[in-house]
Scaffold this active site. Structure first.
Site, mmCIF file in Angstrom:
data_model
loop_
_atom_site.group_PDB
_atom_site.id
_atom_site.type_symbol
_atom_site.label_atom_id
_atom_site.label_comp_id
_atom_site.label_asym_id
_atom_site.label_seq_id
_atom_site.Cartn_x
_atom_site.Cartn_y
_atom_site.Cartn_z
ATOM 1 N N SER A 15 0.838 -1.198 0.000
ATOM 2 C CA SER A 15 0.000 0.000 0.000
ATOM 3 C C SER A 15 0.871 1.244 0.000
ATOM 4 O O SER A 15 2.101 1.160 0.085
ATOM 5 C CB SER A 15 -0.927 0.018 1.227
ATOM 6 O OG SER A 15 -0.170 0.117 2.422
ATOM 7 N N VAL A 57 11.104 -6.373 7.521
ATOM 8 C CA VAL A 57 12.379 -5.843 7.036
ATOM 9 C C VAL A 57 13.480 -5.902 8.083
ATOM 10 O O VAL A 57 14.672 -5.809 7.734
ATOM 11 C CB VAL A 57 12.227 -4.397 6.525
ATOM 12 C CG1 VAL A 57 11.317 -4.354 5.306
ATOM 13 C CG2 VAL A 57 11.731 -3.456 7.626
ATOM 14 N N TYR A 158 11.275 9.560 14.837
ATOM 15 C CA TYR A 158 11.082 9.491 13.380
ATOM 16 C C TYR A 158 12.168 10.273 12.651
ATOM 17 O O TYR A 158 12.766 9.790 11.683
ATOM 18 C CB TYR A 158 9.698 10.042 13.036
ATOM 19 C CG TYR A 158 9.315 9.919 11.581
ATOM 20 C CD1 TYR A 158 9.072 8.678 11.012
ATOM 21 C CD2 TYR A 158 9.184 11.050 10.782
ATOM 22 C CE1 TYR A 158 8.710 8.557 9.679
ATOM 23 C CE2 TYR A 158 8.820 10.948 9.451
ATOM 24 C CZ TYR A 158 8.594 9.699 8.897
ATOM 25 O OH TYR A 158 8.238 9.590 7.584
ATOM 26 N N THR A 193 -1.188 9.239 1.849
ATOM 27 C CA THR A 193 -1.084 7.787 1.988
ATOM 28 C C THR A 193 -2.108 7.299 3.005
ATOM 29 O O THR A 193 -2.779 8.099 3.665
ATOM 30 C CB THR A 193 0.320 7.391 2.462
ATOM 31 O OG1 THR A 193 0.515 7.906 3.793
ATOM 32 C CG2 THR A 193 1.395 7.942 1.535
#
Length: 252
Positions: A15, A57, A158, A193
């Site tokens: 996505s 990942v 982040y 998104t």
């Protein structure tokens, strides 16, 4: 570099940025292996040319298995696009207390170490392919964020993780130059998104108004278009490209 009849790996490929990029590569004739978590794959659209592979990942064994699957596709593995990531928000100190160390570690583990893990294992496979003109073998495109440079309040984890991705770009390109592998990074601004799907239209409009031009949110297909351009343009290497409408984030 030509995309047709090559293999590509896209993380976060079910996505968002990864989904759009996987489709764009498949539309160009690549055999795409879209890595994502099982929950994401369950909701992913079925697209010709895309094979979904369940992989975390941060897990070396799972990523290695996925890379080996892509490398055995019958066409050379040339492209890797790292889009997998998370973006929780927390201040160093707040009314709820201090920033949780486990959360900080998790963000860095997924966004930075996960990117490095995929890049390293995929580069090893790409390095074994037959070289093209000028010794080229492939390209890795990583995803940072404008938060790497303009981190807002609550984005310390982040921003640190995405700053690390940006910082890896040039040394990674230098490390892999002898193998004919380029490394580029895209630093998106505010992209429409699924992460923004839960916010109100008023909030989205406010975000769009802060973009100098064009005054709108970015689209995943615009990220994908830039990724395609990078793959096909062999002289792009070792650089971070901001995709943000010249946005510079305010403190909050």
């Amino acid at each position: 570099m030509r995309i047709l009849d090559t293999a590509a790996i896209v993380t976060g490929g079910a996505s968002g940025l990864g989904g759009a990029t996987a489709k764009a590569l498949a539309d160009k004739g690549a055999r795409v292996f879209a890595l994502d978590l099982p929950a994401g794959i369950e909701k992913a659209p079925q697209v010709d040319g895309i094979t979904y592979v369940a992989a975390d990942v941060t897990d070396g064994d799972q990523v290695l298995a996925a890379v080996e699957q892509a490398a055995a596709a019958g066409v050379p593995l040339r492209t890797v696009v790292n889009c997998a990531g998370i973006g929780p928000s927390a201040r160093i100190l707040s009314k709820k207390g201090r920033h949780d160390l486990g959360l900080f570690r998790k963000v860095v583990e997924i966004n930075l170490i996960g990117t490095f893990n995929v890049m390293t294992l995929a580069a090893e496979a790409i390095a074994k392919t037959e070289p093209l003109e000028d010794g080229a073998r492939g390209v890795v495109i990583n995803t940072a964020s404008v938060a790497a440079f303009d981190g807002q309040i609550g984005q310390v984890a982040y921003s640190a993780s995405k700053g690390g991705v940006a910082g890896m770009t040039l040394p990674s390109a230098r490390d892999l130059a002898s193998q004919g592998i380029r490394v580029m990074t895209i630093a998106p601004g505010i992209i429409d998104t699924p992460m923004l799907a839960t916010v109100s239209e008023d909030f989205r409009a406010g975000l769009a108004a802060g973009v100098p031009f064009p005054k709108r949110l970015g689209r995943p297909d615009e990220y994908a278009q830039l990724a395609i351009d990078i793959v096909e343009h062999d002289y792009l290497n070792g650089e971070v490209i901001r995709l943000d409408g010249s946005l510079r984030m305010a403190p909050r």
